[in-house]
Design a protein around this motif. Structure first.
Motif, short mmCIF file in Angstrom:
data_model
loop_
_atom_site.label_atom_id
_atom_site.label_comp_id
_atom_site.label_asym_id
_atom_site.label_seq_id
_atom_site.Cartn_x
_atom_site.Cartn_y
_atom_site.Cartn_z
N GLY A 1 0.79 -1.22 0.00
CA GLY A 1 0.00 0.00 0.00
C GLY A 1 0.82 1.26 0.00
N LYS A 2 2.13 1.13 -0.06
CA LYS A 2 3.02 2.30 0.02
C LYS A 2 3.55 2.69 -1.36
CE LYS A 2 4.68 1.11 4.67
NZ LYS A 2 5.88 0.78 5.49
N GLY A 3 3.71 3.98 -1.55
CA GLY A 3 4.34 4.48 -2.76
C GLY A 3 5.85 4.34 -2.70
N HIS A 4 6.49 4.62 -3.82
CA HIS A 4 7.95 4.49 -3.90
C HIS A 4 8.53 5.54 -4.82
CE1 HIS A 4 8.02 0.53 -1.93
NE2 HIS A 4 6.93 0.27 -2.62
N ARG A 5 9.78 5.86 -4.61
CA ARG A 5 10.52 6.68 -5.56
C ARG A 5 11.50 5.77 -6.31
NH1 ARG A 5 13.95 12.37 -5.13
NH2 ARG A 5 14.00 12.65 -7.39
N VAL A 6 11.43 5.79 -7.63
CA VAL A 6 12.31 5.02 -8.50
C VAL A 6 13.27 6.00 -9.18
CG1 VAL A 6 12.44 3.48 -10.49
CG2 VAL A 6 10.51 3.30 -8.90
N GLU A 7 14.55 5.69 -9.17
CA GLU A 7 15.54 6.55 -9.83
C GLU A 7 16.28 5.74 -10.89
OE1 GLU A 7 17.71 9.44 -7.28
OE2 GLU A 7 16.84 8.28 -5.63
N ALA A 8 16.16 6.15 -12.12
CA ALA A 8 16.87 5.51 -13.23
C ALA A 8 17.82 6.54 -13.83
CB ALA A 8 15.89 5.03 -14.29
N SER A 9 19.04 6.12 -14.11
CA SER A 9 20.02 7.06 -14.66
C SER A 9 20.70 6.47 -15.89
CB SER A 9 21.09 7.40 -13.61
OG SER A 9 21.96 6.30 -13.38
N LEU A 10 21.15 7.37 -16.77
CA LEU A 10 21.89 6.91 -17.94
C LEU A 10 23.22 6.30 -17.54
CD1 LEU A 10 21.25 9.83 -20.48
CD2 LEU A 10 20.03 7.65 -20.25
N LEU A 11 23.85 6.84 -16.50
CA LEU A 11 25.10 6.25 -16.04
C LEU A 11 24.87 4.82 -15.56
CD1 LEU A 11 28.08 6.33 -15.30
CD2 LEU A 11 27.45 7.45 -13.14
N GLY A 12 23.81 4.61 -14.79
CA GLY A 12 23.49 3.25 -14.34
C GLY A 12 23.22 2.33 -15.51
N ALA A 13 22.53 2.84 -16.52
CA ALA A 13 22.24 2.03 -17.70
C ALA A 13 23.51 1.69 -18.46
CB ALA A 13 21.26 2.77 -18.62
N ALA A 14 24.42 2.66 -18.60
CA ALA A 14 25.66 2.42 -19.33
C ALA A 14 26.54 1.40 -18.63
CB ALA A 14 26.42 3.73 -19.51
N LEU A 15 26.59 1.47 -17.31
CA LEU A 15 27.37 0.49 -16.57
C LEU A 15 26.72 -0.89 -16.63
CD1 LEU A 15 28.34 2.62 -13.43
CD2 LEU A 15 29.77 2.06 -15.41
N ASP A 16 25.39 -0.93 -16.61
CA ASP A 16 24.68 -2.20 -16.71
C ASP A 16 24.95 -2.87 -18.05
OD1 ASP A 16 22.65 -3.97 -15.38
OD2 ASP A 16 21.58 -3.56 -17.23
N LEU A 17 25.08 -2.07 -19.10
CA LEU A 17 25.42 -2.63 -20.42
C LEU A 17 26.81 -3.27 -20.41
CD1 LEU A 17 24.07 0.18 -22.76
CD2 LEU A 17 23.24 -2.18 -22.66
#
Length: 396
Positions: free
Chosen positions: A189-205
């Motif tokens: 029942g709780k909301g959340h804050r999601v943070e997505a970054s291009l740096l995180g995406a580039a490192l994940d690649l």
């Protein structure tokens, strides 16, 4: 699949709109919130590609959504969002960090109005930290993250990926985070804050290559043969043939001995394909120049060797698997005419995600969306007169 999820999208450029489009393709009711003069992508397009004046950059990332137009810099515009947010599940935004807070639309303020809100911020580097004020853009992130230095011919500068792979991967990660947060909210029942970054995406690649490097793996210098990475065994890349190019991947040396000139690989082992990969790759590159692409394809098929043609886009669109997968979506736009874009990547129960809505005209659904949350015709007329909102009477 997400038919009961309602999303307000404060997005522009590519990462944010693409993330919103993924949710919309999956059935979410996504409302794109644009300024009075429209989102940036309405007035820019790569290769200056417009169809009857309509930006293809806008058309490729905003389907299956409704669109409203609000001046968020006004107190009245802020009030409209506050009123909307009571009825929506998700906010997704990709302004620079701090902009939504200055507008009075940051997570902490909006969660007071709707404690169940899922709030996703897409940024270059994250919402805080030493680079938070730096421009977050695909090419720049490719360079600073190490991605550009990972590939390319050693005789030339480091080579970025030739498409906005970081933006698009960042969009997918943002959509994944939102869906996960919505799922968890149903439990807690709780909301959340999601943070997505291009740096995180580039490192994940670079999940594979960085792990090797951090754990003692030896990366070669950037190769000057056909080897396409600094970490795989040879051959692994695009190689010149007598009349073109062909791609090979992970071919055991025993198979190479069958197809290359007798004796050219004497003394080399499977271990050498990694330890002496530049040396071996140079030999393989010279061997592959001795026959035509078609001759090599026949040989590779017979020997069950992993290979692929090096297709230009003309050949990609003609590829039988691309066509079989219905990977390209054709839209009939009232102004642009026939527009072809890449469709939703996944299939669900064997079916493609449906095209339910064309990318919206600016302000096309302003009246519709605001009436849903209780605005009267008189209120809407006053807001439009004061240029707080824009309602496109022609959009329907």
């Amino acid at each position: 699949m997400l038919e009961n999820v309602r999303v307000l999208s404060f997005t522009h450029y590519l990462q944010g709109p693409s993330a919103a489009q993924i949710l919309a393709d999956l059935g979410a009711d996504v409302v794109k919130v644009e300024p009075i003069k429209g989102a940036y992508e309405r007035g820019w397009s790569g290769c200056n590609t417009y169809k009857n004046g309509v930006s293809v950059f806008f058309l490729l990332g905003n389907r299956n959504q409704r669109g409203i137009s609000i001046d968020l810099k006004t107190a009245e515009g802020k009030e409209i969002v506050h009123r909307l947010i009571k009825h929506y599940d998700v906010v997704i935004e990709n302004f620079r960090p701090g902009v939504m807070e200055k507008l009075g639309l940051g997570y902490e303020e909006l969660r007071k109005i709707n404690p169940r809100l899922i709030y996703c911020s897409c940024s270059g580097y994250g919402s805080s930290g030493p680079k938070v004020s730096k421009p977050g853009q695909d090419l720049l992130i490719q360079s600073m993250s190490g991605l550009a230095a990972l590939t390319g011919n050693g005789q030339n500068p480091p080579t970025p990926i030739g498409t906005a792979a970081v933006d698009q991967h960042g969009a997918v990660l943002a959509a994944l985070g939102i869906v996960s947060a919505v799922y968890e909210r149903e439990r807690s029942g709780k909301g959340h804050r999601v943070e997505a970054s291009l740096l995180g995406a580039a490192l994940d690649l670079q999940l594979e290559s960085l792990a090797y490097y951090m754990n003692g793996g030896r990366l070669t210098e950037r190769p000057s043969t056909g080897l396409s990475t600094r970490l795989h065994q040879s051959p692994y890349g695009v190689y010149r043939t007598a009349d073109g190019y062909i791609t090979l991947a992970l071919v055991p040396i025993e198979q190479l001995r069958k197809i290359f000139s007798p004796g050219c690989l004497d003394g080399y082992t499977r271990q050498d394909q990694m330890d002496k990969r530049l040396e071996l790759d140079a030999i393989g590159a010279e061997e592959l120049k001795k026959k035509s692409t078609k001759q090599w394809q026949t040989i590779f098929e017979h020997e069950n060797i992993w290979y692929a043609p090096v297709n230009e886009y003309e050949q990609v669109l003609q590829d039988e698997q691309v066509q079989y997968n219905h990977a390209i979506l054709t839209m009939q736009h009232p102004v642009a005419g026939e527009v072809k874009v890449v469709g939703h990547a996944n299939r669900y129960d064997g079916k493609c995600a449906e095209l339910r809505r064309l990318p919206p005209e600016l302000g096309q659904h302003t009246e519709e969306v605001l009436r849903e949350v209780g605005y009267t015709g008189e209120e809407l007329a006053a807001l439009e007169k004061e240029q707080i909102v824009y309602a496109n009477k022609m959009g329907g």
